[in-house]
Design an enzyme around this catalytic site. Structure first.
Site, PDB file in Angstrom:
ATOM      1  CE  LYS A 177      -1.845  -1.266   3.979  1.00 39.22           C
ATOM      2  NZ  LYS A 177      -2.879  -1.380   5.110  1.00 39.22           N
ATOM      3  CB  THR A 210      -5.733   8.662   6.021  1.00 42.01           C
ATOM      4  OG1 THR A 210      -4.952   9.411   6.930  1.00 42.01           O
ATOM      5  CG2 THR A 210      -5.946   9.409   4.813  1.00 42.01           C
ATOM      6  N   GLY A 214      -6.471   1.575   6.571  1.00 46.17           N
ATOM      7  CA  GLY A 214      -6.062  -0.018   6.445  1.00 46.17           C
ATOM      8  C   GLY A 214      -6.904  -0.998   6.839  1.00 46.17           C
ATOM      9  CB  CYS A 215      -9.290  -0.982  10.049  1.00 44.86           C
ATOM     10  SG  CYS A 215      -8.036  -0.474  11.204  1.00 44.86           S
TER      11      CYS A 215
HETATM   12  N1  LIG Z   1      -4.546  10.067   0.808  1.00 44.69           N
HETATM   13  C1  LIG Z   1      -4.900   9.126   0.037  1.00 44.69           C
HETATM   14  N2  LIG Z   1      -5.507   9.171  -1.229  1.00 44.69           N
HETATM   15  C2  LIG Z   1      -5.708   8.077  -1.772  1.00 44.69           C
HETATM   16  N3  LIG Z   1      -5.784   6.818  -1.222  1.00 44.69           N
HETATM   17  C3  LIG Z   1      -5.174   6.649  -0.047  1.00 44.69           C
HETATM   18  C4  LIG Z   1      -4.721   7.633   0.614  1.00 44.69           C
HETATM   19  N4  LIG Z   1      -4.049   7.316   1.896  1.00 44.69           N
HETATM   20  C5  LIG Z   1      -4.246   6.061   1.980  1.00 44.69           C
HETATM   21  N5  LIG Z   1      -4.983   5.721   0.598  1.00 44.69           N
HETATM   22  C6  LIG Z   1      -5.252   4.170   0.413  1.00 44.69           C
HETATM   23  O1  LIG Z   1      -5.873   3.640   1.565  1.00 44.69           O
HETATM   24  C7  LIG Z   1      -5.509   2.346   1.819  1.00 44.69           C
HETATM   25  C8  LIG Z   1      -4.584   2.011   3.082  1.00 44.69           C
HETATM   26  O2  LIG Z   1      -3.358   2.522   2.859  1.00 44.69           O
HETATM   27  P1  LIG Z   1      -2.229   3.014   3.922  1.00 44.69           P
HETATM   28  O3  LIG Z   1      -2.707   4.362   4.465  1.00 44.69           O
HETATM   29  O4  LIG Z   1      -0.880   2.817   3.373  1.00 44.69           O
HETATM   30  O5  LIG Z   1      -2.427   1.961   5.060  1.00 44.69           O
HETATM   31  P2  LIG Z   1      -2.505   2.205   6.738  1.00 44.69           P
HETATM   32  O6  LIG Z   1      -3.967   2.382   6.864  1.00 44.69           O
HETATM   33  O7  LIG Z   1      -2.760   0.493   7.010  1.00 44.69           O
HETATM   34  O8  LIG Z   1      -1.681   2.873   7.153  1.00 44.69           O
HETATM   35  C9  LIG Z   1      -4.533   2.079   0.219  1.00 44.69           C
HETATM   36  O9  LIG Z   1      -5.465   1.570  -0.545  1.00 44.69           O
HETATM   37  C10 LIG Z   1      -3.912   3.301   0.035  1.00 44.69           C
HETATM   38  O10 LIG Z   1      -3.488   3.473  -1.218  1.00 44.69           O
HETATM   39  C1  LIG Z   2      -8.133  -0.468  17.439  1.00 44.30           C
HETATM   40  C2  LIG Z   2      -7.568   0.021  16.138  1.00 44.30           C
HETATM   41  N1  LIG Z   2      -7.145  -0.857  15.378  1.00 44.30           N
HETATM   42  C3  LIG Z   2      -6.265  -0.296  14.365  1.00 44.30           C
HETATM   43  C4  LIG Z   2      -5.869   0.635  13.957  1.00 44.30           C
HETATM   44  C5  LIG Z   2      -4.951   1.285  12.927  1.00 44.30           C
HETATM   45  O1  LIG Z   2      -5.753   2.176  12.373  1.00 44.30           O
HETATM   46  P1  LIG Z   2      -5.233   2.727  10.877  1.00 44.30           P
HETATM   47  O2  LIG Z   2      -5.733   1.910   9.788  1.00 44.30           O
HETATM   48  O3  LIG Z   2      -5.328   4.115  10.871  1.00 44.30           O
HETATM   49  O4  LIG Z   2      -3.680   2.699  10.978  1.00 44.30           O
HETATM   50  C6  LIG Z   2      -6.468   1.534  15.088  1.00 44.30           C
HETATM   51  N2  LIG Z   2      -5.871   2.969  15.049  1.00 44.30           N
HETATM   52  N3  LIG Z   2      -7.051   1.408  16.127  1.00 44.30           N
END
Ligand SMILES: Nc1ncnc2c1ncn2[C@@H]1O[C@H](COP(=O)(O)OP(=O)(O)O)[C@@H](O)[C@H]1O
Ligand SMILES: Cc1ncc(COP(=O)(O)O)c(N)n1
Length: 496
Positions: A177, A210, A214-215
């Site tokens: 990602k 955001t 991921g969840c």
């Molecule tokens: N600002 C953004 N614009 C578009 N897509 C996003 C943005 N931030 C995250 N994503 C998308 O959201 C999903 C979760 O990605 P990421 O943020 O890397 O993971 P996590 O939430 O686990 O940190 C992925 O599909 C990523 O491409």
């Molecule tokens: C209970 C719980 N589980 C997972 C996440 C990760 O969240 P994120 O998708 O923003 O990294 C969180 N903040 N809280």
């Protein structure tokens, strides 16, 4: 699996509702599943960060899982925050004890978007044991780096290399990602031990909302896989859904400034869409007619048109039929404009009808009567061939049924197949090519953007349509594609 998938989230609680099991249940429901949750940990959390974590004893976690599994069919499992090595081992042991293991998506949650740690550092090693039991793992870039014991990737090439290493080590699929990259793009890639099996590249959406991306993505993926049984398509649908939930996020206005707000999980539902379905995606219809598209490339007429060797008399015979077709097609585009649900879409089909007459038909006239006065008279004397008549009868039937969604699906192949052919023939040398103008018209960027728009309106209609209606749209689309093939093939079959 038929019916509504039962999807279990094994994850922590986020009382602010943006991440954890709250986000999981919302995502599972929005994606068409029945959501369940076994809690690994409670957090005290808001959009500003995590202030405390409380983990119940792992024996209680196991009891939640066993109690549930003894009663409910589980079609997919999404695993999120686990918190400790003991919780990881508990979930691994439970998965091993199941008579049949459902598909497992593991989001190896280590650090929240706010920067707070959600996994004991010593538990990172234990995660590898669980990764080996998963079907897909969805680490963000810092989590990926921790899992491969390397610095956090700052460019996408490095991320892809790290992901492939992890996929090969455990023989799993890994969704890389790009959310944590700097820059204007947000790529993702689904990677197996042998390399990427699906790649995605979209613009970054400018927002700080955001929290829980991921969840939400991993729950959507588990749910959509349970429905579709295809990882690349489930990923594609889940990403498209998450992106739109991110785009709409700021409207929720949750939390004070300076934090990370949640996604708008209900956005698509409240806009009248059904949960994501492969069957409702025009790109899937296009993928499914790959054999027909290959057949079209082999049609004698198309090959000779491309290399310029086509007998002018045969080209004229084709144009005569096409001019007859386009005159009727323009009227059907007008009908789509009348039936369209709003003025923006109505304007698009009306403009397409206008261009069909002023540009495409005018081009036909210029070939059929070179130098002749464009007095608006019919360029053809021919009667419709059986193929032309059959194609038009199919479109007329779609128009008469008065169903906007089915009509636009029937009209779409005439854009898409020509645009696709035009784009591929764009590289053909134009030097002295007798049909250069024709090739240019269909390879034109303006035609490509009109085609993209026609696809987008059809997609909008399909996403809101019931399964029955989607089936009628798809059938109308495929029938038009078969008529397109017959239309191209007819000129080769008759002596001009
Ligand atoms: N600002 C953004 N614009 C578009 N897509 C996003 C943005 N931030 C995250 N994503 C998308 O959201 C999903 C979760 O990605 P990421 O943020 O890397 O993971 P996590 O939430 O686990 O940190 C992925 O599909 C990523 O491409
Ligand atoms: C209970 C719980 N589980 C997972 C996440 C990760 O969240 P994120 O998708 O923003 O990294 C969180 N903040 N809280």
């Amino acid at each position: 699996m038929s019916g509504i998938p039962h999807v279990l989230a094994v994850a922590g609680s986020d009382p602010s509702g943006g991440a954890g099991v709250q986000a999981d249940i919302k995502s599972i429901m929005a994606c068409g599943g029945y959501g369940m949750a076994a809690l690994t940990a409670l957090t005290a959390q808001s959009t500003q960060g995590v202030s405390a974590v409380h983990a119940p004893p792992t024996g209680f976690l196991r009891q939640q899982l066993d109690t549930l599994a003894s009663d409910v069919r589980i079609d997919a499992v999404k695993i999120g925050m686990l918190g400790t090595a003991a919780a990881i081992d508990t979930v691994s042991a439970w998965l091993d004890a199941l008579p049949e293991r459902p598909p497992v998506v593991l989001d190896p949650v280590m650090v929240a978007t706010s920067g707070d740690r959600l996994l004991d550092p010593e538990a990172e090693r234990a995660l590898h044991g669980l990764i080996a039991r998963a079907d897909v793992v969805t680490p963000n870039l810092p989590e990926l780096a921790a899992l491969v014991d390397e610095p956090v990737a700052r460019d996408w090439g490095v991320a892809l290399r790290q992901v492939r290493g992890l996929a090969a080590r455990h023989d799993v699929l890994v969704l890389a990602k790009g959310g944590h990259l700097d820059g204007p793009r947000c790529p993702d890639a689904l990677v197996g031990p042998d390399g990427p099996i699906a790649t995605f590249d979209d613009e970054r959406i400018p927002t700080t909302s955001t929290h829980g991306t991921g969840c939400s993505l991993s729950s959507a993926l588990a749910t959509l896989y349970a429905r579709e049984r295809d990882w690349p398509w489930a990923t594609r649908l889940a990403r498209a859904w998450v992106r739109r939930a991110i785009e709409a996020a700021d409207a929720l206005d949750v939390g004070r400034p300076g934090g990370h707000g949640p996604l708008h999980h209900a956005h698509a539902l409240w806009s009248g869409e059904r949960p994501p379905r492969r069957s409702a995606e025009p790109d899937a219809w296009w993928e499914d007619i790959a054999a027909l598209r290959r057949e079209l490339d082999e049609v004698w007429f198309v090959r000779q048109l491309a290399d310029g060797s086509l007998d002018p008399a045969r080209f004229a015979a084709y144009l005569e039929q096409d001019a007859l077709y386009l005159g009727a097609y323009a009227r059907l585009l007008e009908r789509a404009s009348e039936l369209a649900p709003d003025s923006a879409e109505s304007a698009f089909w009306a403009e397409a009808a206008r261009r069909c007459v002023t540009e495409e038909l005018a081009l036909h006239r210029s070939y059929l009567a070179p130098g002749g006065a464009d007095d608006g008279s019919s360029p053809h004397a021919a009667a419709p061939s059986a193929e032309t008549a059959a194609y038009l009868a199919h479109l007329e039937r779609a128009a008469q049924a008065g169903d906007h969604a089915v009509l636009v699906a029937a009209l779409l192949p005439c854009f898409w197949l020509y645009q696709d052919l035009g784009a591929r023939l764009a590289s053909v040398s134009r030097e002295g090519h007798p049909y250069a103008e024709w090739l240019d018209a269909y390879g034109d960027p303006g035609f490509a953007s009109a085609t993209a728009e026609a696809i987008a309106w059809t997609r909008r209609a399909a996403r809101a349509a019931s399964d029955d209606r989607v089936a009628r749209m798809r059938a109308a689309f495929e029938t038009s594609c078969r008529h397109e093939l017959a239309f191209f093939a007819q000129t080769g079959a008759t002596t001009p």
